[in-house]
Design an enzyme around this catalytic site. Sequence first.
Site, PDB file in Angstrom:
ATOM      1  N   LYS A  35     -39.010  10.668  46.110  1.00 44.70           N
ATOM      2  CA  LYS A  35     -39.589  10.938  47.420  1.00 44.70           C
ATOM      3  C   LYS A  35     -40.508   9.824  47.896  1.00 44.70           C
ATOM      4  CE  LYS A  35     -43.492  13.311  46.165  1.00 44.70           C
ATOM      5  NZ  LYS A  35     -44.789  13.190  46.791  1.00 44.70           N
ATOM      6  N   THR A  36     -41.289   9.252  46.991  1.00 47.93           N
ATOM      7  CA  THR A  36     -42.172   8.159  47.405  1.00 47.93           C
ATOM      8  C   THR A  36     -41.343   6.980  47.882  1.00 47.93           C
ATOM      9  OG1 THR A  36     -43.695   8.888  45.694  1.00 47.93           O
ATOM     10  CG2 THR A  36     -44.156   6.780  46.719  1.00 47.93           C
ATOM     11  N   ASP A 220     -46.991  13.121  53.502  1.00 49.58           N
ATOM     12  CA  ASP A 220     -46.533  13.319  52.128  1.00 49.58           C
ATOM     13  C   ASP A 220     -47.137  14.616  51.579  1.00 49.58           C
ATOM     14  OD1 ASP A 220     -45.321  12.831  49.750  1.00 49.58           O
ATOM     15  OD2 ASP A 220     -46.722  11.286  49.082  1.00 49.58           O
ATOM     16  N   GLU A 221     -46.561  15.156  50.527  1.00 51.48           N
ATOM     17  CA  GLU A 221     -47.081  16.370  49.882  1.00 51.48           C
ATOM     18  C   GLU A 221     -47.365  17.455  50.912  1.00 51.48           C
ATOM     19  OE1 GLU A 221     -46.969  16.481  46.735  1.00 51.48           O
ATOM     20  OE2 GLU A 221     -47.621  14.600  45.813  1.00 51.48           O
ATOM     21  N   GLN A 251     -43.468  22.810  44.123  1.00 50.51           N
ATOM     22  CA  GLN A 251     -44.582  22.109  43.491  1.00 50.51           C
ATOM     23  C   GLN A 251     -45.903  22.371  44.202  1.00 50.51           C
ATOM     24  OE1 GLN A 251     -43.876  18.086  41.757  1.00 50.51           O
ATOM     25  NE2 GLN A 251     -41.954  18.191  42.879  1.00 50.51           N
ATOM     26  N   ARG A 620     -42.332  16.752  34.418  1.00 47.32           N
ATOM     27  CA  ARG A 620     -42.966  15.452  34.155  1.00 47.32           C
ATOM     28  C   ARG A 620     -42.204  14.708  33.069  1.00 47.32           C
ATOM     29  NH1 ARG A 620     -44.334  14.793  38.480  1.00 47.32           N
ATOM     30  NH2 ARG A 620     -43.247  16.757  38.782  1.00 47.32           N
TER      31      ARG A 620
END
Length: 739
Positions: A35-36, A220-221, A251, A620
Amino acid sequence: MEVSYILDGLNDFQRQAVAAPSGSYLILAGAGSGKTRVLVNRIAWLIQTQNISPYSILAVTFTNKAAAEMRTRIESMLAMPVRGMWIGTFHGIANRLLRSHWQEAKLPQNFQILDADDQLRLIKRVIISLELDEKKWPARAAMYFINSHKDQGLRPGNIEDYGDIYIKTNLDIYKSYEQACQRGGMVDFGEMLLRAHELWLNNSTLLKHYQNRFSNLLVDEFQDTNTIQYAWIRLLAGANDNIMVVGDDDQSIYGWRGAKIENIQLFGSDFSNSETIRLEQNYRSSGNILQAANELIAHNPGRLGKQLWTDSDDGEPIKLYAGYNEIDESRYIVSCIKEWSDQGNPFKEAAILYRSNAQSRVLEEALLRLKIPYRIYGGQRFFERAEIRTVLAYMRLISNRGSDAAFERIVNTPTRGIGDKTVQNIRQLARHRDVSMWQASISLVDSTQLTNRSRNAIDVFIQLINSLDELTKNCDLSELCEIVIAQTGLQSYYEKEKGERGQARLENLKELVTATKTFDPEQIVSFDPLNDGTNGSETAETQTLLDDFLSHAALEAGEGQGDLSQDCVQMMTLHSAKGLEFPLVFLSGLEDGLFPHQMSMQEPGRLEEERRLCYVGITRAMKKLVLTYAESRRINGSETFNRVSRFIEEIPRELIEEVRLRGNVIQPPSGLKPFKKNILAGNIEGTGLTLGQTVMHNKFGEGVVVNYEGEGKQARIQVNFKGEGSKWLMLAYANLQPL
DNA sequence: AAGATAGTCGTTTTT
DNA sequence: CGACTATCTT
């Protein structure tokens, strides 16, 4: 221009997002789906191929760190610095707006940002001044009341008390606190967002200007935005409707802080022509790990629905280890890390994750035993340390005598004979005359109200601040800082403090001086050229460097992290692990009551958030995932017996390989009580029962065997029942059925 | 006013 | 258990 490099190596969906025509887009980006990368490439795409000026781009991130990283990545991709583009957190951006338009926002130019600690102190004082019982009305609860309402965009006038005494009292505190803030020119985190929102609501020219300027928005987020942040971004997007938000409902782990996953759904209905793009290919984890994550999160109802998949192999099975206590658990984890390292892997590729910070201690001890280097993320941040805050308070009072918060902090630090009572006097007079505490103390020195002793003490303090101000008139930031440390007596104060503590504090003070030397506001805010050719309504006021530094200290409490240069095992809470990845991940303390946490187990909504937290933890891991729990654990001094976390039971058995090495590799700690022999063996002789086994009891229902003592007729067994908690039963009468 | 001792209470965390 | 606070003592 050759721009294919911006799209190269992207999958179809990533490319679709990066090269989308203008419009509104919701990118549902699963864990590890790049995504980044999409955000970075999107911005590069806009600038490079669409002739979009960086000046018209505004990108919002969740942390300062993420903002810095994004800027760096964009600049390295475009091979040039990107000026004029705003990248920052909601708070960073709000701060910038308010500094530029302080008059419209009805703030003093040098308004002070209150961090959580300042805020709590102020609320405490407000509660006292309202003559409320501090026991009955704890400042913490009031702070929660205030902040959660601000997060929702609600000022006291918008809140109805319905005659409820709880709401009514907290509302009084809220009102009174708001007045205190306004009087002192102080703004807390929530207030910054509220003000920035109101700034535009009340000033259509200004709003239009920014709507014109920022015709390209990225967030973002997005699942972590709260109500006021959403309202703010919605307002800015205006009729342009040119916005890309990126997020993952699975998330969302900050609901307890006001984040609203619902904003994701709201986006779809609010931006009517919005398109949703799903990024479901995971590039991070091996198959087993990803499947475990998928199965776990499938237990949550009402998801937007995403099924992550991967090209990679199944990889190793997930390991599960049951320690008989937290020490055993830690030693197992550390032995795994030792093995990992012996195979030639670096320590820094291993991460130990836990639900709460208190769990780190035992792990630390185990690592220390084997002399394995480690680094704990999170914990106290640099600018939050007491000694740092004290120096900053001196600096602030020198620049702004009106700051009561700074005044209170340092008036008797180091101790100079101004005690509680004297401070109370000052406070009272200040309130009575509606002036700052600084002015009140000046009046008190001239009056005869106080004893000579305290009058002198106050006078000494006033002279000290005045002389420091005089002395540092032409100093730069670091000189000011050094002079403050030396002249206020803080240096010798901490030198006298016994133990390592004082030394550590002195070290921190040195570090603060270094921080002031290297501070460069341009790096933080990246100032624009003043004139943007529209209507020039952005009047970038000249802030003093000191004010910039103080804002910086409040907004970016200082990454307690960094330094991957050293090869250390990484330790952190699950919350701070979001956004990171590691080849080897340990999820420790998987016990009902710990994770999911006791306080979140009853309410379905909160349990779901815990599950998402577990999902974040699992995802993770790149290659290896190890889950551990302890059958008994010392929490707050007393021993507790928890059943294995329900989250483990939600992962398909076939993905998990149980590790059994009790009494083998791991040596029990010394000082064992006799019955622990049984635990080492695991099997309880002559019963067919095993520790950790699930059993059924006629009356208490389902439970887990956690302990055992005695023999024959005297034998007693401890079972931790679902709902009933743990009980000791006479084995002879218990009639337990193994499940 | 400052230091000593008894009592309380325990998530997560960025801004 | 241990960090933080409230209260007591000098």
